[in-house]
Scaffold this active site. Structure first.
Site, PDB file in Angstrom:
ATOM      1  N   ASN A   9       0.875  -1.177   0.000  1.00 13.48           N
ATOM      2  CA  ASN A   9       0.000   0.000   0.000  1.00 13.48           C
ATOM      3  C   ASN A   9       0.909   1.223   0.000  1.00 13.48           C
ATOM      4  OD1 ASN A   9      -1.790   2.059   0.547  1.00 13.48           O
ATOM      5  ND2 ASN A   9      -2.255   1.379   2.640  1.00 13.48           N
ATOM      6  N   TRP A  10       0.991   1.876  -1.142  1.00 15.23           N
ATOM      7  CA  TRP A  10       1.918   3.021  -1.249  1.00 15.23           C
ATOM      8  C   TRP A  10       1.346   4.287  -0.621  1.00 15.23           C
ATOM      9  CZ3 TRP A  10       4.975   3.305  -6.537  1.00 15.23           C
ATOM     10  CH2 TRP A  10       5.799   2.185  -6.632  1.00 15.23           C
ATOM     11  N   LYS A  11       0.065   4.256  -0.269  1.00 19.14           N
ATOM     12  CA  LYS A  11      -0.576   5.443   0.331  1.00 19.14           C
ATOM     13  C   LYS A  11      -0.346   6.654  -0.577  1.00 19.14           C
ATOM     14  CE  LYS A  11      -0.064   3.205   4.751  1.00 19.14           C
ATOM     15  NZ  LYS A  11       0.048   3.303   6.197  1.00 19.14           N
ATOM     16  N   HIS A  91      -9.399   1.212   4.735  1.00 20.97           N
ATOM     17  CA  HIS A  91      -8.133   1.375   5.456  1.00 20.97           C
ATOM     18  C   HIS A  91      -8.359   2.341   6.617  1.00 20.97           C
ATOM     19  CE1 HIS A  91      -4.069   2.581   6.417  1.00 20.97           C
ATOM     20  NE2 HIS A  91      -3.677   1.444   5.865  1.00 20.97           N
ATOM     21  N   GLU A  93      -6.725   4.722   7.700  1.00 22.15           N
ATOM     22  CA  GLU A  93      -6.481   6.145   7.408  1.00 22.15           C
ATOM     23  C   GLU A  93      -7.680   6.776   6.719  1.00 22.15           C
ATOM     24  OE1 GLU A  93      -2.689   5.536   5.523  1.00 22.15           O
ATOM     25  OE2 GLU A  93      -1.886   4.951   7.473  1.00 22.15           O
ATOM     26  N   GLU A 161      -5.245  -4.861  10.588  1.00 25.90           N
ATOM     27  CA  GLU A 161      -4.190  -3.879  10.818  1.00 25.90           C
ATOM     28  C   GLU A 161      -4.461  -3.112  12.112  1.00 25.90           C
ATOM     29  OE1 GLU A 161      -2.206  -2.700   6.863  1.00 25.90           O
ATOM     30  OE2 GLU A 161      -4.044  -1.532   7.010  1.00 25.90           O
ATOM     31  N   GLY A 167       2.786   2.185  10.726  1.00 24.89           N
ATOM     32  CA  GLY A 167       3.782   3.247  10.578  1.00 24.89           C
ATOM     33  C   GLY A 167       4.539   3.585  11.856  1.00 24.89           C
ATOM     34  N   SER A 205       3.576  -2.206  10.327  1.00 22.65           N
ATOM     35  CA  SER A 205       5.020  -2.306  10.575  1.00 22.65           C
ATOM     36  C   SER A 205       5.620  -3.655  10.169  1.00 22.65           C
ATOM     37  CB  SER A 205       5.341  -1.968  12.035  1.00 22.65           C
ATOM     38  OG  SER A 205       4.972  -0.620  12.316  1.00 22.65           O
ATOM     39  N   GLY A 226       2.859  -1.102   4.232  1.00 19.80           N
ATOM     40  CA  GLY A 226       2.909   0.305   3.849  1.00 19.80           C
ATOM     41  C   GLY A 226       4.335   0.734   3.554  1.00 19.80           C
ATOM     42  N   GLY A 227       4.976   1.337   4.547  1.00 17.56           N
ATOM     43  CA  GLY A 227       6.307   1.920   4.365  1.00 17.56           C
ATOM     44  C   GLY A 227       7.311   1.000   3.674  1.00 17.56           C
TER      45      GLY A 227
HETATM   46  P1  PGA Z   1       2.998   0.221   7.568  1.00 17.34           P
HETATM   47  O1  PGA Z   1       1.509   0.462   7.002  1.00 17.34           O
HETATM   48  O2  PGA Z   1       3.488  -1.054   6.961  1.00 17.34           O
HETATM   49  O3  PGA Z   1       3.772   1.438   7.095  1.00 17.34           O
HETATM   50  O4  PGA Z   1       2.888   0.148   9.045  1.00 17.34           O
HETATM   51  C1  PGA Z   1       0.630  -0.604   6.811  1.00 17.34           C
HETATM   52  C2  PGA Z   1      -0.676  -0.131   6.221  1.00 17.34           C
HETATM   53  O5  PGA Z   1      -1.167   0.942   6.637  1.00 17.34           O
HETATM   54  O6  PGA Z   1      -1.245  -0.786   5.339  1.00 17.34           O
END
Ligand code: PGA
Length: 243
Positions: A9-11, A91, A93, A161, A167, A205, A226-227
Site C-alpha cells: 500500500n503506497w498510500k 483502510h 487512514e 491492521e 507506521g 510495521s 505500507g512503508g
Molecule cells: P505500515 O503500514 O506497513 O507502514 O505500518 C501498513 C498499512 O497501513 O497498510
C-alpha cells in the site's frame, strides 16, 4: 491450501520515478500473490509496467457509486478501466481522515466486485480499544459490518491492521497476532461456506526482518505493507518471505 499474499500500500507516496521500483520487483521470483496499490495517478502506467509479470495493481479506495456528481472521487469501474484488479477498502487512514464507517465500506464492496476488483477489506483496533481489552469485539464488529453476505474467498481478502502498529515500528506479539487471526478465521468459517479459504493478511510495521515469522503464524496468509513496500529492496524480501 491458501496461497499467500504480499500486498503493498503506497498510500500518498510515489511519483513517476517510483515506477522503477516495480521494474526491479518484476525480477523477484515470487511464489505468492503480489499486489501493489500505488496512488491513483500511477495505476495506468504501473499496469503497463507490470505487463504479464503476474503482479496485480490495485487502487486504495473507490466510491460506492458508479459515476455522477462526486468531485474528486474515483469509481470502481474507473479503476478497472485502467487495469486495476484489486482495491483496498476501509483502510484505517480513510476511516480516520474521511470518517468512513463500516457501513460506508460495505457500500463500496459490491460495486468493487461488480467492476471485477478483488476487495481488500481492512479492519483494526485503536490503541485505546486494545488497552481496554476490546480488540476482538471491535474487529469482529468491523468485519461483520464491512463485509457483505456474498463475500467469498476469491472476491475478498481481509487485512487485520492494528491502528497503533501502522507506521510506528511497533507490532503485536506473535501470540497476539495468532489470537486475532484465529478469531477472524472462526468468524469467516462461521459465516461463509468457503470461510476456510479467505486470505487474512496482517498489516502494521511489517518489514523484511519480521515478515517471515509473522507469515509463518497460524491463519496469517501474508501481509499488507505500507512503508516497507515503497522500496523494491525491502518489498522484494517481504515477497520472498511470503513465497
Ligand atoms: P505500515 O503500514 O506497513 O507502514 O505500518 C501498513 C498499512 O497501513 O497498510
Amino acid at each position: 491450501m491458501r496461497r499467500k499474499v504480499a500486498a503493498g500500500n503506497w498510500k500518498m507516496n510515489g511519483l513517476s520515478a517510483s515506477i522503477s521500483e516495480l521494474e526491479t520487483l518484476k525480477t523477484v521470483k515470487a511464489d505468492c500473490d503480489v499486489i501493489i496499490c500505488p496512488p491513483a495517478t500511477l495505476i495506468a502506467t504501473m499496469v503497463k509496467t507490470a505487463g504479464d509479470s503476474g503482479i496485480v495493481i490495485g487502487g486504495q479506495n473507490c466510491h460506492s457509486k458508479l459515476g455522477g456528481a462526486h468531485t474528486g472521487d474515483i469509481s470502481a469501474e474507473m479503476l478497472a478501466d485502467i487495469g486495476a484488479r484489486a482495491v483496498i477498502l476501509g483502510h484505517s487512514e480513510r476511516r480516520a481522515d474521511h470518517n468512513e464507517t463500516s457501513s460506508d465500506v460495505h457500500a463500496k464492496v459490491s460495486p468493487a466486485w461488480a467492476a471485477g476488483l478483488q476487495a481488500i477489506i481492512c479492519i483494526g483496533e485503536t490503541e485505546a480499544e486494545r488497552d481496554a481489552g476490546t480488540t476482538l469485539s471491535v474487529i469482529g464488529e468491523q468485519l461483520a459490518a464491512s463485509t457483505p453476505n456474498d463475500a467469498n474467498a476469491k472476491n475478498t481478502i481481509i487485512a487485520y491492521e492494528p491502528i497503533w502498529a501502522i507506521g510506528t515500528g511497533r507490532t503485536p506479539t506473535l501470540a497476539e497476532i495468532v489470537k486475532v487471526h484465529d478469531y477472524l478465521r472462526a468468524h469467516l468459517v462461521d459465516r461463509f461456506e468457503d470461510g476456510d479459504h479467505f486470505r487474512i493478511l496482517y498489516g502494521g510495521s511489517v518489514k523484511p526482518s519480521n515478515a517471515a515469522e509473522i507469515f509463518a503464524l497460524s491463519n496469517v496468509d501474508g501481509g499488507l505493507v505500507g512503508g516497507a513496500s515503497l522500496k523494491a529492496a525491502d518489498f522484494g524480501e517481504i515477497i520472498k518471505a511470503a513465497s
